[in-house]
Scaffold this motif. Structure first.
Motif, PDB file in Angstrom:
ATOM      1  N   ASP A  58      -0.815   2.269  -3.562  1.00 17.82           N
ATOM      2  CA  ASP A  58      -2.017   1.354  -2.660  1.00 17.82           C
ATOM      3  C   ASP A  58      -1.141   1.407  -1.396  1.00 17.82           C
ATOM      4  O   ASP A  58      -1.054   0.788  -0.696  1.00 17.82           O
ATOM      5  CB  ASP A  58      -3.093   0.515  -3.862  1.00 17.82           C
ATOM      6  CG  ASP A  58      -3.636   0.080  -1.988  1.00 17.82           C
ATOM      7  OD1 ASP A  58      -4.565   1.185  -0.932  1.00 17.82           O
ATOM      8  OD2 ASP A  58      -4.586  -0.486  -2.559  1.00 17.82           O
ATOM      9  N   VAL A  96      -0.521   3.342   1.100  1.00 15.92           N
ATOM     10  CA  VAL A  96      -1.441   3.229   1.916  1.00 15.92           C
ATOM     11  C   VAL A  96      -1.521   1.912   2.869  1.00 15.92           C
ATOM     12  O   VAL A  96      -1.747   1.895   4.016  1.00 15.92           O
ATOM     13  CB  VAL A  96      -2.922   2.788   1.081  1.00 15.92           C
ATOM     14  CG1 VAL A  96      -3.974   2.210   2.334  1.00 15.92           C
ATOM     15  CG2 VAL A  96      -3.444   3.829   0.355  1.00 15.92           C
ATOM     16  N   THR A  97      -0.736   0.933   2.696  1.00 13.86           N
ATOM     17  CA  THR A  97      -0.562  -0.355   3.463  1.00 13.86           C
ATOM     18  C   THR A  97       0.480  -0.352   4.097  1.00 13.86           C
ATOM     19  O   THR A  97       0.987  -0.757   5.639  1.00 13.86           O
ATOM     20  CB  THR A  97      -1.065  -1.753   2.398  1.00 13.86           C
ATOM     21  OG1 THR A  97      -2.255  -1.753   1.741  1.00 13.86           O
ATOM     22  CG2 THR A  97      -0.477  -2.696   3.519  1.00 13.86           C
ATOM     23  N   VAL A 152       0.597   4.227   5.762  1.00 13.80           N
ATOM     24  CA  VAL A 152      -0.253   4.707   6.508  1.00 13.80           C
ATOM     25  C   VAL A 152      -1.037   3.325   7.873  1.00 13.80           C
ATOM     26  O   VAL A 152      -0.730   4.180   8.711  1.00 13.80           O
ATOM     27  CB  VAL A 152      -1.831   5.050   5.990  1.00 13.80           C
ATOM     28  CG1 VAL A 152      -2.268   5.495   6.294  1.00 13.80           C
ATOM     29  CG2 VAL A 152      -0.655   6.276   5.040  1.00 13.80           C
ATOM     30  N   VAL A 153      -1.427   2.272   7.184  1.00 14.27           N
ATOM     31  CA  VAL A 153      -1.623   1.584   7.784  1.00 14.27           C
ATOM     32  C   VAL A 153      -0.642   0.852   8.938  1.00 14.27           C
ATOM     33  O   VAL A 153      -1.168   0.828  10.088  1.00 14.27           O
ATOM     34  CB  VAL A 153      -2.213   0.116   7.338  1.00 14.27           C
ATOM     35  CG1 VAL A 153      -2.898  -1.513   8.190  1.00 14.27           C
ATOM     36  CG2 VAL A 153      -3.360   1.050   6.483  1.00 14.27           C
ATOM     37  N   SER A 211      -7.137   0.322   5.610  1.00 13.84           N
ATOM     38  CA  SER A 211      -7.055   0.436   4.158  1.00 13.84           C
ATOM     39  C   SER A 211      -7.543   0.361   2.896  1.00 13.84           C
ATOM     40  O   SER A 211      -7.520   0.604   1.970  1.00 13.84           O
ATOM     41  CB  SER A 211      -6.103  -1.484   4.214  1.00 13.84           C
ATOM     42  OG  SER A 211      -5.461  -1.382   3.045  1.00 13.84           O
ATOM     43  N   LEU A 225      -8.856   4.103   3.134  1.00 12.81           N
ATOM     44  CA  LEU A 225      -8.180   4.275   1.905  1.00 12.81           C
ATOM     45  C   LEU A 225      -7.427   4.350   0.772  1.00 12.81           C
ATOM     46  O   LEU A 225      -7.532   4.761  -0.348  1.00 12.81           O
ATOM     47  CB  LEU A 225      -6.933   4.414   2.626  1.00 12.81           C
ATOM     48  CG  LEU A 225      -6.952   5.201   4.365  1.00 12.81           C
ATOM     49  CD1 LEU A 225      -5.263   5.896   4.593  1.00 12.81           C
ATOM     50  CD2 LEU A 225      -7.848   6.602   4.153  1.00 12.81           C
ATOM     51  N   GLY A 226      -7.818   2.984   0.169  1.00 10.38           N
ATOM     52  CA  GLY A 226      -7.504   2.683  -0.959  1.00 10.38           C
ATOM     53  C   GLY A 226      -8.884   2.900  -1.930  1.00 10.38           C
ATOM     54  O   GLY A 226      -9.148   3.366  -2.730  1.00 10.38           O
ATOM     55  N   LEU A 275      -8.357   6.618  -2.471  1.00 11.72           N
ATOM     56  CA  LEU A 275      -7.200   6.758  -3.648  1.00 11.72           C
ATOM     57  C   LEU A 275      -7.961   6.399  -5.094  1.00 11.72           C
ATOM     58  O   LEU A 275      -7.505   7.146  -5.948  1.00 11.72           O
ATOM     59  CB  LEU A 275      -5.879   5.745  -3.151  1.00 11.72           C
ATOM     60  CG  LEU A 275      -5.046   5.515  -4.355  1.00 11.72           C
ATOM     61  CD1 LEU A 275      -4.322   6.552  -4.220  1.00 11.72           C
ATOM     62  CD2 LEU A 275      -4.143   4.352  -4.184  1.00 11.72           C
TER      63      LEU A 275
END
Length: 176
Positions: A37, A41-42, A45-46, A69, A72-73, A76
């Motif tokens: 994550d 993600v952070t 992606v972000v 975030s 998506l978190g 996930l």
């Protein structure tokens, strides 16, 4: 070919998963997911969505980054547990601790049953609510974890908590 997954009960070679084993399995999964994550993600992606590689988000773009975030978190975490439990009966942490999730009729739980028993991990999606969403999501997750721990500890026979019952009666068993 028939499903050879062990069924809980006397004489089957399995016993309900104890609270400590389940906690340690969730800890392993939590560490693994926190790394994924945090990095994917952070970081990627972000950062790509917001177009800001500095990692500092302010105003509307900060809210958007937090919202993306959070969503998506949550996806996930739900996807990880839903997929692995429904296809293998085990997450990585459960593999390490030799635990397996069984559906109400034995065998692996369905995807729906796995998503239902892990729905509480999606409380992080409340992070989309400005200012207090992350706090409310964190408190909701903590309450869910405490209720699960109390439920597992209180049920001395099957070691099931509210999330297992909500999923239709899933069982976590110790293998071997």
């Amino acid at each position: 070919m028939t499903d050879q997954t062990p069924q809980p009960g006397p004489g089957t070679g399995t016993r309900p998963g104890e609270l400590l084993d389940r906690f340690l399995a969730r800890l392993v999964d939590g560490i693994l997911l926190a790394v994924v994550d945090g990095v994917v993600v952070t970081g990627i992606v972000v950062g790509a969505v917001m177009g800001d590689s500095s990692g500092l988000y302010y105003g509307a773009s900060g809210y958007a980054a937090s919202a993306v975030s959070a969503v998506l978190g949550a996806a996930l975490y739900l996807g990880y547990f839903g997929y692995l439990e429904s296809t293998r009966g085990q997450s990585v942490g459960k593999m390490v601790m030799k635990l397996r999730v069984l559906g109400p009729q034995g065998g692996n739980p369905t995807l729906e049953q796995s998503l239902r028993r892990n729905c509480w991990v999606a409380f992080g999606v409340l992070g989309v609510v400005p200012v207090i969403g992350g706090l409310v999501g964190g408190i909701a997750s903590l309450v869910a974890v405490v209720m699960i721990a109390v439920g597992i500890n209180s049920d001395t026979v099957n070691r099931q908590a509210w999330h297992d019952r909500f999923a239709g009666g899933t069982h976590v068993v110790k293998e071997g």
